[in-house]
Design an enzyme around this catalytic site. Structure first.
Site, PDB file in Angstrom:
ATOM      1  N   PRO A  11     115.837 -16.107 -18.274  1.00 46.04           N
ATOM      2  CA  PRO A  11     115.049 -17.318 -17.922  1.00 46.04           C
ATOM      3  C   PRO A  11     115.825 -18.678 -18.448  1.00 46.04           C
ATOM      4  O   PRO A  11     116.400 -18.569 -19.522  1.00 46.04           O
ATOM      5  CB  PRO A  11     113.674 -17.532 -18.429  1.00 46.04           C
ATOM      6  CG  PRO A  11     113.606 -16.227 -19.386  1.00 46.04           C
ATOM      7  CD  PRO A  11     114.812 -15.262 -19.226  1.00 46.04           C
ATOM      8  N   ASN A  12     115.830 -19.401 -17.449  1.00 44.22           N
ATOM      9  CA  ASN A  12     116.431 -20.750 -17.658  1.00 44.22           C
ATOM     10  C   ASN A  12     118.164 -21.063 -17.917  1.00 44.22           C
ATOM     11  O   ASN A  12     118.663 -21.888 -17.742  1.00 44.22           O
ATOM     12  CB  ASN A  12     115.843 -21.727 -19.168  1.00 44.22           C
ATOM     13  CG  ASN A  12     114.430 -21.657 -19.099  1.00 44.22           C
ATOM     14  OD1 ASN A  12     113.972 -22.346 -18.034  1.00 44.22           O
ATOM     15  ND2 ASN A  12     113.727 -21.175 -19.741  1.00 44.22           N
ATOM     16  N   ARG A  19     122.121 -28.937 -18.484  1.00 42.88           N
ATOM     17  CA  ARG A  19     121.242 -29.373 -19.386  1.00 42.88           C
ATOM     18  C   ARG A  19     121.634 -28.912 -20.912  1.00 42.88           C
ATOM     19  O   ARG A  19     122.363 -27.978 -20.791  1.00 42.88           O
ATOM     20  CB  ARG A  19     119.736 -29.164 -19.099  1.00 42.88           C
ATOM     21  CG  ARG A  19     119.278 -29.584 -17.933  1.00 42.88           C
ATOM     22  CD  ARG A  19     117.845 -30.342 -17.800  1.00 42.88           C
ATOM     23  NE  ARG A  19     117.612 -30.912 -19.519  1.00 42.88           N
ATOM     24  CZ  ARG A  19     116.488 -30.692 -20.038  1.00 42.88           C
ATOM     25  NH1 ARG A  19     115.637 -30.184 -19.553  1.00 42.88           N
ATOM     26  NH2 ARG A  19     116.338 -31.301 -21.086  1.00 42.88           N
ATOM     27  N   TYR A  24     124.403 -25.317 -25.116  1.00 40.41           N
ATOM     28  CA  TYR A  24     125.158 -24.223 -24.314  1.00 40.41           C
ATOM     29  C   TYR A  24     126.401 -24.564 -23.627  1.00 40.41           C
ATOM     30  O   TYR A  24     126.964 -23.781 -22.867  1.00 40.41           O
ATOM     31  CB  TYR A  24     124.154 -23.926 -23.206  1.00 40.41           C
ATOM     32  CG  TYR A  24     122.653 -23.286 -23.677  1.00 40.41           C
ATOM     33  CD1 TYR A  24     122.792 -22.232 -24.450  1.00 40.41           C
ATOM     34  CD2 TYR A  24     121.593 -23.870 -23.735  1.00 40.41           C
ATOM     35  CE1 TYR A  24     121.469 -21.681 -25.080  1.00 40.41           C
ATOM     36  CE2 TYR A  24     120.436 -23.623 -24.621  1.00 40.41           C
ATOM     37  CZ  TYR A  24     120.317 -22.420 -25.175  1.00 40.41           C
ATOM     38  OH  TYR A  24     119.407 -22.088 -25.899  1.00 40.41           O
ATOM     39  N   ASN A  75     122.256 -11.048 -21.032  1.00 42.80           N
ATOM     40  CA  ASN A  75     121.781 -12.388 -21.850  1.00 42.80           C
ATOM     41  C   ASN A  75     120.465 -12.327 -21.437  1.00 42.80           C
ATOM     42  O   ASN A  75     119.858 -13.365 -20.492  1.00 42.80           O
ATOM     43  CB  ASN A  75     122.536 -13.480 -21.825  1.00 42.80           C
ATOM     44  CG  ASN A  75     122.033 -14.684 -22.487  1.00 42.80           C
ATOM     45  OD1 ASN A  75     120.816 -14.454 -23.058  1.00 42.80           O
ATOM     46  ND2 ASN A  75     122.811 -15.858 -22.644  1.00 42.80           N
ATOM     47  N   ALA A  78     115.251 -16.051 -23.282  1.00 44.24           N
ATOM     48  CA  ALA A  78     114.256 -16.052 -24.591  1.00 44.24           C
ATOM     49  C   ALA A  78     113.324 -14.760 -24.330  1.00 44.24           C
ATOM     50  O   ALA A  78     112.751 -14.459 -25.410  1.00 44.24           O
ATOM     51  CB  ALA A  78     113.265 -17.227 -24.297  1.00 44.24           C
ATOM     52  N   GLU A  99     124.904  -7.059 -25.425  1.00 43.45           N
ATOM     53  CA  GLU A  99     123.919  -8.274 -25.509  1.00 43.45           C
ATOM     54  C   GLU A  99     124.833  -9.394 -25.745  1.00 43.45           C
ATOM     55  O   GLU A  99     125.701  -9.499 -26.599  1.00 43.45           O
ATOM     56  CB  GLU A  99     123.016  -7.829 -26.496  1.00 43.45           C
ATOM     57  CG  GLU A  99     121.995  -9.034 -26.651  1.00 43.45           C
ATOM     58  CD  GLU A  99     121.154  -8.528 -27.855  1.00 43.45           C
ATOM     59  OE1 GLU A  99     121.055  -7.464 -28.326  1.00 43.45           O
ATOM     60  OE2 GLU A  99     120.426  -9.747 -28.220  1.00 43.45           O
ATOM     61  N   HIS A 101     124.761 -13.668 -26.358  1.00 42.95           N
ATOM     62  CA  HIS A 101     124.218 -14.890 -26.456  1.00 42.95           C
ATOM     63  C   HIS A 101     125.237 -15.801 -26.688  1.00 42.95           C
ATOM     64  O   HIS A 101     126.138 -16.066 -27.325  1.00 42.95           O
ATOM     65  CB  HIS A 101     122.934 -14.974 -27.829  1.00 42.95           C
ATOM     66  CG  HIS A 101     122.130 -13.987 -27.646  1.00 42.95           C
ATOM     67  ND1 HIS A 101     120.925 -14.330 -26.911  1.00 42.95           N
ATOM     68  CD2 HIS A 101     121.890 -12.988 -28.167  1.00 42.95           C
ATOM     69  CE1 HIS A 101     120.329 -13.170 -26.809  1.00 42.95           C
ATOM     70  NE2 HIS A 101     120.819 -11.962 -27.742  1.00 42.95           N
ATOM     71  N   ARG A 108     120.050 -20.712 -35.792  1.00 47.53           N
ATOM     72  CA  ARG A 108     118.809 -21.419 -34.921  1.00 47.53           C
ATOM     73  C   ARG A 108     117.302 -20.863 -35.614  1.00 47.53           C
ATOM     74  O   ARG A 108     117.552 -20.466 -36.765  1.00 47.53           O
ATOM     75  CB  ARG A 108     118.811 -21.329 -33.502  1.00 47.53           C
ATOM     76  CG  ARG A 108     120.259 -21.473 -32.878  1.00 47.53           C
ATOM     77  CD  ARG A 108     120.479 -21.520 -31.596  1.00 47.53           C
ATOM     78  NE  ARG A 108     119.415 -22.473 -30.885  1.00 47.53           N
ATOM     79  CZ  ARG A 108     119.130 -22.218 -29.407  1.00 47.53           C
ATOM     80  NH1 ARG A 108     119.771 -21.377 -28.870  1.00 47.53           N
ATOM     81  NH2 ARG A 108     118.243 -23.099 -28.939  1.00 47.53           N
TER      82      ARG A 108
HETATM   83  O1  CA2 Z   1     122.058 -18.416 -26.886  1.00 46.02           O
HETATM   84  C1  CA2 Z   1     121.733 -17.754 -25.922  1.00 46.02           C
HETATM   85  O2  CA2 Z   1     122.405 -17.350 -25.036  1.00 46.02           O
HETATM   86  C2  CA2 Z   1     119.992 -17.574 -25.711  1.00 46.02           C
HETATM   87  O3  CA2 Z   1     120.342 -16.272 -25.038  1.00 46.02           O
HETATM   88  C3  CA2 Z   1     119.728 -18.599 -24.822  1.00 46.02           C
HETATM   89  C4  CA2 Z   1     118.189 -18.722 -24.456  1.00 46.02           C
HETATM   90  C5  CA2 Z   1     117.697 -18.795 -25.739  1.00 46.02           C
HETATM   91  O4  CA2 Z   1     116.088 -18.607 -25.660  1.00 46.02           O
HETATM   92  C6  CA2 Z   1     118.059 -17.630 -26.619  1.00 46.02           C
HETATM   93  O5  CA2 Z   1     117.159 -17.614 -27.951  1.00 46.02           O
HETATM   94  C7  CA2 Z   1     119.422 -17.420 -26.998  1.00 46.02           C
HETATM   95  C8  CA2 Z   1     117.830 -19.631 -23.608  1.00 46.02           C
HETATM   96  C9  CA2 Z   1     118.598 -19.889 -22.319  1.00 46.02           C
HETATM   97  C10 CA2 Z   1     118.320 -21.565 -21.796  1.00 46.02           C
HETATM   98  O6  CA2 Z   1     119.525 -21.788 -21.044  1.00 46.02           O
HETATM   99  C11 CA2 Z   1     119.572 -23.109 -20.856  1.00 46.02           C
HETATM  100  C12 CA2 Z   1     120.741 -23.368 -20.526  1.00 46.02           C
HETATM  101  C13 CA2 Z   1     121.100 -24.804 -20.326  1.00 46.02           C
HETATM  102  C14 CA2 Z   1     120.073 -25.645 -20.347  1.00 46.02           C
HETATM  103  C15 CA2 Z   1     118.728 -25.281 -20.614  1.00 46.02           C
HETATM  104  C16 CA2 Z   1     118.593 -24.057 -21.104  1.00 46.02           C
END
Ligand code: CA2
Length: 145
Positions: A11-12, A19, A24, A75, A78, A99, A101, A108
């Site tokens: 997700p996201n 964003r 990221y 990846n 969340a 995996e 991230h 974090r």
């Molecule tokens: O660091 C990572 O790749 C995470 O898997 C990213 C997840 C987070 O919940 C994990 O704890 C770590 C969140 C992905 C959200 O991705 C976005 C990318 C750009 C803008 C907003 C969100």
């Protein structure tokens, strides 16, 4: 063992590059797909990158990978920290699981420190930015030799 690698994103991650660049980075998921395809071709592999905001869709892709892929780079976003269902699906996959991230989850919030997926993963990358995907693909090349 199949030379196809699934690159699954949770997700996201469709917002990558659009964003929160301070966390990221500026690369998009399309950039990640292009980088991984270049590395995969160099290693004699092929790959398919997929993203979904839906847990069930990710599980269905893991089931599909059982028939098609030798490895999964995932990846889970969340869902990493919450999903026993994704862990169960990965446990039913016989190939290699890496995996990834983008951020260093250990630097974090404490709720990001635990990963269900790490209980199955053959390797984990965190904090290498989007480069982590291509690095994971290189490792997959070794594992699928
Ligand atoms: O660091 C990572 O790749 C995470 O898997 C990213 C997840 C987070 O919940 C994990 O704890 C770590 C969140 C992905 C959200 O991705 C976005 C990318 C750009 C803008 C907003 C969100």
């Amino acid at each position: 063992m199949s030379k196809l690698v699934y690159i699954l994103n949770g997700p996201n991650l469709n917002l990558l590059g659009k964003r929160q660049p301070e966390i990221y980075g500026r690369a998009t998921l399309d950039d990640v797909a292009a980088d991984c395809a270049t590395v995969a071709a160099e290693l004699g592999l092929t790959c398919e990158l997929k993203q979904s905001n839906w847990e069930g869709q990710i599980i269905d892709w893991i089931h599909e990978a059982r028939e098609r892929a030798g490895g999964i780079i995932i990846n889970p976003g969340a869902f990493t920290h919450t999903s026993v269902a994704i862990l169960d699906a990965l446990n039913a996959f016989d190939g290699f699981v890496l995996e990834v991230h983008i951020s260093n989850v250990h630097k974090r919030e404490s709720f990001r420190h635990h990963s269900y997926v790490s209980m199955r993963a053959d390797g984990v990358m965190a904090g290498f930015g989007v480069q982590g995907y291509a690095l994971a693909m290189r490792r997959m090349g070794e594992l699928l030799k």
